[in-house]
Design a protein around this motif. Structure first.
Motif, PDB file in Angstrom:
ATOM      1  N   CYS A   1       0.854  -1.185   0.000  1.00  0.00           N
ATOM      2  CA  CYS A   1       0.000   0.000   0.000  1.00  0.00           C
ATOM      3  C   CYS A   1       0.892   1.239   0.000  1.00  0.00           C
ATOM      4  O   CYS A   1       1.816   1.331   0.803  1.00  0.00           O
ATOM      5  CB  CYS A   1      -0.891  -0.009   1.239  1.00  0.00           C
TER       6      CYS A   1
ATOM      7  N   CYS B   1       0.307   3.121   3.824  1.00  0.00           N
ATOM      8  CA  CYS B   1       0.776   2.498   5.073  1.00  0.00           C
ATOM      9  C   CYS B   1       1.922   1.511   4.840  1.00  0.00           C
ATOM     10  O   CYS B   1       2.466   0.965   5.794  1.00  0.00           O
ATOM     11  CB  CYS B   1      -0.388   1.802   5.785  1.00  0.00           C
TER      12      CYS B   1
ATOM     13  N   CYS C   1      -7.850   0.644   1.135  1.00  0.00           N
ATOM     14  CA  CYS C   1      -6.822  -0.291   1.603  1.00  0.00           C
ATOM     15  C   CYS C   1      -7.371  -1.087   2.784  1.00  0.00           C
ATOM     16  O   CYS C   1      -7.965  -0.524   3.696  1.00  0.00           O
ATOM     17  CB  CYS C   1      -5.573   0.472   2.015  1.00  0.00           C
TER      18      CYS C   1
ATOM     19  N   CYS D   1      -5.168   0.180   6.148  1.00  0.00           N
ATOM     20  CA  CYS D   1      -5.201   1.531   6.720  1.00  0.00           C
ATOM     21  C   CYS D   1      -6.427   2.319   6.264  1.00  0.00           C
ATOM     22  O   CYS D   1      -6.686   3.409   6.755  1.00  0.00           O
ATOM     23  CB  CYS D   1      -3.933   2.308   6.352  1.00  0.00           C
TER      24      CYS D   1
ATOM     25  N   SER E   1      -7.004   3.861   3.508  1.00  0.00           N
ATOM     26  CA  SER E   1      -6.869   4.977   2.555  1.00  0.00           C
ATOM     27  C   SER E   1      -7.442   4.576   1.201  1.00  0.00           C
ATOM     28  O   SER E   1      -7.472   3.404   0.829  1.00  0.00           O
ATOM     29  CB  SER E   1      -5.425   5.437   2.396  1.00  0.00           C
TER      30      SER E   1
HETATM   31 ZN   LIG Z   1      -2.794   1.054   3.460  1.00  0.00          ZN
END
Ligand SMILES: [Zn+2]
Length: 232
Positions: free
Chosen positions: A38, A41, A63, A66, A68
């Protein structure tokens, strides 16, 4: 079944192109690190996070680790490559479909990378040259038209380049050369016309003097070759 396999191959290659686009823009080596991660993160992705189209839909574009947002581009590239491969397999014979698939594989990263960092990856123009040479072997009787087309377009292009010194990048000539040899007149003249007009419209909308020309050459070249295979 044949059509479905083409679509499947398209979304898998589209997924791979996403990696190439992301890593080229960020300046990361294509094979190092070997696993996808990712970008926010840095969490390493599992195989089930990387399933083309499905992972994006199941994770609702976020994701797993995390939360995002994953850029829509990932889904879009997989989808468009899959759909184009499918269309080629329906409309064209085996060889023609493969040639068109190679063009798509070459131009998608050229379009996205040129828009982001004004650079065209080497493998893009090398692949288009490869298609041009194979196409020449398939219709050898047209060699003089192809040569004429290449010489004419190169001369016009170099003249334009001399007039607008900062307007055209170095990479553009690498892309337009194999496309001019691939297409025959008058299609190669249309290539120059369509790509310049669309680039000009884009420049006016964006109010920017320096714009990437590669995406416009790529898209025009692809459609014209599609047309040439279908009707010439
Ligand atoms: Zn992530």
């Amino acid at each position: 079944m044949w059509y479905f396999l083409n679509f499947l191959l398209g979304i898998i290659l589209g997924s791979f192109l996403n990696v190439i686009i992301y890593r080229s823009v960020e300046g990361i080596k294509i094979y190092d690190p070997p696993r996808s991660f990712c970008p926010i993160c840095k969490h390493q992705l599992k195989w089930y996070d990387n399933v083309p189209l499905l992972s994006y839909l199941l994770l609702r574009g976020k994701c797993r680790y995390c939360g995002s947002k994953i850029p829509f581009r990932y889904f879009f590239v997989e989808c468009i490559v899959g759909v184009l491969f499918l269309i080629h397999s329906i409309l064209f014979n085996y060889t023609e479909a493969i040639l068109l698939n190679i063009i798509v594989f070459a131009i998608i990263p050229a379009i996205f990378i040129d828009f982001s960092i004004m650079m065209i990856p080497d493998f893009s123009w090398i692949l288009i040259w490869t298609v041009s040479i194979i196409d020449l072997l398939l219709r050898y009787e047209l060699w003089y038209l192809k040569t004429l087309s290449l010489i004419t377009i190169m001369i016009i292009f170099l003249v334009i380049k001399k007039i607008y010194k900062e307007g055209l990048g170095e990479g553009d000539i690498y892309l337009i050369a194999p496309f001019s040899f691939l297409l025959i007149p008058p299609l190669s003249i249309y290539l120059l016309l369509f790509s310049s007009i669309s680039a000009l419209i884009y420049a006016i909308i964006k109010k920017n003097k320096i714009i990437p020309f590669g995406p416009f050459i790529s898209i025009s070249g692809y459609f014209l070759y599609f047309f040439m295979l279908k009707y010439y």
